[in-house]
Design a protein around this motif. Structure first.
Motif, PDB file in Angstrom:
ATOM      1  N   LEU A  14       0.826  -1.203   0.000  1.00 27.27           N
ATOM      2  CA  LEU A  14       0.000   0.000   0.000  1.00 27.27           C
ATOM      3  C   LEU A  14       0.865   1.261   0.000  1.00 27.27           C
ATOM      4  O   LEU A  14       0.605   2.210  -0.747  1.00 27.27           O
ATOM      5  CB  LEU A  14      -0.920  -0.002   1.222  1.00 27.27           C
ATOM      6  N   LEU A  15       1.902   1.258   0.838  1.00 27.36           N
ATOM      7  CA  LEU A  15       2.795   2.412   0.911  1.00 27.36           C
ATOM      8  C   LEU A  15       3.527   2.614  -0.407  1.00 27.36           C
ATOM      9  O   LEU A  15       3.665   3.751  -0.890  1.00 27.36           O
ATOM     10  CB  LEU A  15       3.801   2.216   2.049  1.00 27.36           C
ATOM     11  N   THR A  16       3.975   1.526  -1.020  1.00 32.63           N
ATOM     12  CA  THR A  16       4.682   1.609  -2.301  1.00 32.63           C
ATOM     13  C   THR A  16       3.804   2.247  -3.373  1.00 32.63           C
ATOM     14  O   THR A  16       4.245   3.126  -4.121  1.00 32.63           O
ATOM     15  CB  THR A  16       5.147   0.210  -2.746  1.00 32.63           C
ATOM     16  N   THR A  17       2.571   1.808  -3.463  1.00 35.28           N
ATOM     17  CA  THR A  17       1.643   2.359  -4.457  1.00 35.28           C
ATOM     18  C   THR A  17       1.481   3.863  -4.287  1.00 35.28           C
ATOM     19  O   THR A  17       1.553   4.632  -5.252  1.00 35.28           O
ATOM     20  CB  THR A  17       0.269   1.672  -4.352  1.00 35.28           C
ATOM     21  N   GLU A  18       1.283   4.301  -3.046  1.00 32.91           N
ATOM     22  CA  GLU A  18       1.088   5.725  -2.786  1.00 32.91           C
ATOM     23  C   GLU A  18       2.375   6.516  -3.022  1.00 32.91           C
ATOM     24  O   GLU A  18       2.336   7.630  -3.571  1.00 32.91           O
ATOM     25  CB  GLU A  18       0.610   5.931  -1.341  1.00 32.91           C
ATOM     26  N   CYS A  19       3.507   5.947  -2.643  1.00 34.11           N
ATOM     27  CA  CYS A  19       4.782   6.651  -2.803  1.00 34.11           C
ATOM     28  C   CYS A  19       5.181   6.805  -4.261  1.00 34.11           C
ATOM     29  O   CYS A  19       5.748   7.822  -4.654  1.00 34.11           O
ATOM     30  CB  CYS A  19       5.876   5.935  -2.014  1.00 34.11           C
ATOM     31  N   ILE A  20       4.881   5.806  -5.071  1.00 33.32           N
ATOM     32  CA  ILE A  20       5.193   5.908  -6.507  1.00 33.32           C
ATOM     33  C   ILE A  20       4.355   7.012  -7.144  1.00 33.32           C
ATOM     34  O   ILE A  20       4.835   7.781  -7.988  1.00 33.32           O
ATOM     35  CB  ILE A  20       4.989   4.550  -7.202  1.00 33.32           C
ATOM     36  N   LYS A  21       3.098   7.135  -6.724  1.00 31.53           N
ATOM     37  CA  LYS A  21       2.248   8.223  -7.232  1.00 31.53           C
ATOM     38  C   LYS A  21       2.836   9.576  -6.860  1.00 31.53           C
ATOM     39  O   LYS A  21       2.919  10.495  -7.679  1.00 31.53           O
ATOM     40  CB  LYS A  21       0.834   8.100  -6.656  1.00 31.53           C
ATOM     41  N   TYR A  40      13.721   3.539  -9.503  1.00 29.85           N
ATOM     42  CA  TYR A  40      13.289   3.671  -8.113  1.00 29.85           C
ATOM     43  C   TYR A  40      11.992   2.896  -7.866  1.00 29.85           C
ATOM     44  O   TYR A  40      11.871   2.179  -6.871  1.00 29.85           O
ATOM     45  CB  TYR A  40      13.101   5.147  -7.768  1.00 29.85           C
ATOM     46  N   ALA A  41      11.036   3.007  -8.787  1.00 30.13           N
ATOM     47  CA  ALA A  41       9.772   2.285  -8.644  1.00 30.13           C
ATOM     48  C   ALA A  41       9.998   0.776  -8.666  1.00 30.13           C
ATOM     49  O   ALA A  41       9.375   0.031  -7.895  1.00 30.13           O
ATOM     50  CB  ALA A  41       8.800   2.695  -9.746  1.00 30.13           C
ATOM     51  N   SER A  42      10.894   0.308  -9.531  1.00 28.01           N
ATOM     52  CA  SER A  42      11.191  -1.124  -9.603  1.00 28.01           C
ATOM     53  C   SER A  42      11.788  -1.626  -8.295  1.00 28.01           C
ATOM     54  O   SER A  42      11.470  -2.718  -7.824  1.00 28.01           O
ATOM     55  CB  SER A  42      12.153  -1.411 -10.754  1.00 28.01           C
ATOM     56  N   THR A  43      12.664  -0.813  -7.687  1.00 25.31           N
ATOM     57  CA  THR A  43      13.275  -1.190  -6.421  1.00 25.31           C
ATOM     58  C   THR A  43      12.239  -1.212  -5.298  1.00 25.31           C
ATOM     59  O   THR A  43      12.212  -2.134  -4.475  1.00 25.31           O
ATOM     60  CB  THR A  43      14.418  -0.222  -6.081  1.00 25.31           C
ATOM     61  N   LEU A  47      10.994  -4.429  -2.969  1.00 19.94           N
ATOM     62  CA  LEU A  47      10.971  -4.376  -1.510  1.00 19.94           C
ATOM     63  C   LEU A  47       9.610  -4.762  -0.948  1.00 19.94           C
ATOM     64  O   LEU A  47       9.510  -5.445   0.066  1.00 19.94           O
ATOM     65  CB  LEU A  47      11.309  -2.963  -1.047  1.00 19.94           C
ATOM     66  N   SER A  48       8.557  -4.321  -1.618  1.00 19.04           N
ATOM     67  CA  SER A  48       7.208  -4.532  -1.098  1.00 19.04           C
ATOM     68  C   SER A  48       6.749  -5.982  -1.218  1.00 19.04           C
ATOM     69  O   SER A  48       5.736  -6.354  -0.629  1.00 19.04           O
ATOM     70  CB  SER A  48       6.217  -3.619  -1.824  1.00 19.04           C
ATOM     71  N   LYS A  49       7.497  -6.772  -1.973  1.00 19.49           N
ATOM     72  CA  LYS A  49       7.109  -8.170  -2.188  1.00 19.49           C
ATOM     73  C   LYS A  49       8.082  -9.162  -1.559  1.00 19.49           C
ATOM     74  O   LYS A  49       7.897 -10.371  -1.681  1.00 19.49           O
ATOM     75  CB  LYS A  49       7.039  -8.455  -3.698  1.00 19.49           C
ATOM     76  N   THR A  50       9.120  -8.649  -0.884  1.00 18.87           N
ATOM     77  CA  THR A  50      10.209  -9.516  -0.448  1.00 18.87           C
ATOM     78  C   THR A  50      10.474  -9.338   1.035  1.00 18.87           C
ATOM     79  O   THR A  50      11.176  -8.404   1.449  1.00 18.87           O
ATOM     80  CB  THR A  50      11.489  -9.208  -1.256  1.00 18.87           C
ATOM     81  N   GLU A  51       9.924 -10.220   1.844  1.00 18.48           N
ATOM     82  CA  GLU A  51      10.118 -10.140   3.287  1.00 18.48           C
ATOM     83  C   GLU A  51      11.594 -10.231   3.663  1.00 18.48           C
ATOM     84  O   GLU A  51      12.059  -9.581   4.604  1.00 18.48           O
ATOM     85  CB  GLU A  51       9.345 -11.274   3.972  1.00 18.48           C
ATOM     86  N   GLU A  52      12.374 -11.027   2.894  1.00 14.19           N
ATOM     87  CA  GLU A  52      13.792 -11.216   3.195  1.00 14.19           C
ATOM     88  C   GLU A  52      14.612  -9.951   2.981  1.00 14.19           C
ATOM     89  O   GLU A  52      15.772  -9.876   3.395  1.00 14.19           O
ATOM     90  CB  GLU A  52      14.377 -12.347   2.339  1.00 14.19           C
ATOM     91  N   ALA A  53      14.033  -8.942   2.326  1.00 18.56           N
ATOM     92  CA  ALA A  53      14.767  -7.705   2.058  1.00 18.56           C
ATOM     93  C   ALA A  53      14.833  -6.795   3.274  1.00 18.56           C
ATOM     94  O   ALA A  53      15.528  -5.784   3.256  1.00 18.56           O
ATOM     95  CB  ALA A  53      14.121  -6.954   0.895  1.00 18.56           C
ATOM     96  N   SER A  54      14.140  -7.155   4.346  1.00 23.04           N
ATOM     97  CA  SER A  54      14.139  -6.346   5.565  1.00 23.04           C
ATOM     98  C   SER A  54      15.564  -6.132   6.069  1.00 23.04           C
ATOM     99  O   SER A  54      16.316  -7.078   6.261  1.00 23.04           O
ATOM    100  CB  SER A  54      13.310  -7.047   6.641  1.00 23.04           C
ATOM    101  N   GLY A  55      15.939  -4.876   6.240  1.00 24.39           N
ATOM    102  CA  GLY A  55      17.277  -4.561   6.725  1.00 24.39           C
ATOM    103  C   GLY A  55      18.369  -4.724   5.698  1.00 24.39           C
ATOM    104  O   GLY A  55      19.546  -4.648   6.037  1.00 24.39           O
ATOM    105  N   GLY A  56      18.005  -4.922   4.444  1.00 24.06           N
ATOM    106  CA  GLY A  56      18.997  -5.181   3.400  1.00 24.06           C
ATOM    107  C   GLY A  56      19.427  -3.947   2.648  1.00 24.06           C
ATOM    108  O   GLY A  56      19.456  -3.942   1.411  1.00 24.06           O
ATOM    109  N   CYS A  57      19.796  -2.890   3.370  1.00 22.78           N
ATOM    110  CA  CYS A  57      20.107  -1.625   2.698  1.00 22.78           C
ATOM    111  C   CYS A  57      21.300  -1.740   1.757  1.00 22.78           C
ATOM    112  O   CYS A  57      21.331  -1.080   0.709  1.00 22.78           O
ATOM    113  CB  CYS A  57      20.347  -0.522   3.718  1.00 22.78           C
ATOM    114  N   HIS A  58      22.296  -2.561   2.105  1.00 22.58           N
ATOM    115  CA  HIS A  58      23.469  -2.669   1.234  1.00 22.58           C
ATOM    116  C   HIS A  58      23.089  -3.316  -0.103  1.00 22.58           C
ATOM    117  O   HIS A  58      23.584  -2.900  -1.159  1.00 22.58           O
ATOM    118  CB  HIS A  58      24.568  -3.473   1.931  1.00 22.58           C
TER     119      HIS A  58
END
Length: 210
Positions: A14-21, A40-43, A47-58
């Protein structure tokens, strides 16, 4: 307002959809604005579909960096300390800068379980003030162990080292290619490995140490 009963991934979607707009309403005065938006939208979508990406800033910053560079967009992949004034904490982090402006999708999905608005062109992609400052340390000595390590490794070495953790050597590369469908097209992985072997993160401090 996002319903608090939603799961974390549902909140992120939900946040991704609003932020891309919101992102598409921001004129960054860059000749390759559409390419930047697409990367940026692709990234964010990844993120919004990948739980394992949590904390994966690098990794997420690496993904955004490659999606930008492959479109010929000049940018830096940066590591440094970030101060969150609202929470009263500092932490080591990676992000991307284009002409000095901060692009930080990874802050949306942090290791502590928080869901934060991502930062685009130095702007928080909600109507909130940005309560963080980037690059607040005096030297690399203030970075945590992981940040110190990635700072010394090329993009290629960093991505390939996933093999040390029992994954395929291509695993992170494949995730980037998957996220960049429609941007990268057919891409030879050997070419990417050779190209990004010479790309390194830049350290950002008060003194802009490189």
């Amino acid at each position: 307002m996002i319903p608090q009963s939603q799961s974390k991934l549902e909140l992120l979607k939900l946040l991704t959809t609003e932020c891309i707009k919101f992102m598409k309403e921001i004129d960054i005065q860059h000749p390759q604005q559409i390419g930047i938006q697409n990367a940026y939208a692709s990234t964010l979508n990844y993120l919004s579909k990948t739980e394992e990406a949590s904390g994966g800033c690098h990794f997420i910053s690496t993904m955004l960096y490659i999606l930008l560079v492959e479109q010929g967009i000049e940018c830096d992949i940066v590591v440094g300390e970030v101060e969150d004034y609202e929470k009263g904490i500092k932490f080591s982090h990676s992000w991307v800068e284009i002409e000095g402006a901060i692009y930080d999708p990874a802050i949306m999905h942090t290791l502590d379980g928080a869901v934060n608005p991502p930062v685009y062109y130095g702007i928080c992609l909600t109507y909130e003030a940005l309560e963080r400052e980037y690059g607040v340390s005096d030297s690399r000595d203030e970075l945590d162990r992981d940040a110190k390590q990635v700072l010394t490794k090329s993009v290629t070495v960093y991505l390939d080292e996933i093999a040390k953790h029992g994954f395929s050597k291509n695993y992170l590369w494949d995730e980037i290619l998957k996220a960049g469908t429609g941007i990268l097209g057919y891409t030879n992985l050997s070419r990417l490995r050779k190209k990004y072997h010479g790309h390194f993160r830049r350290l950002k401090t008060w003194n802009e140490e490189v």
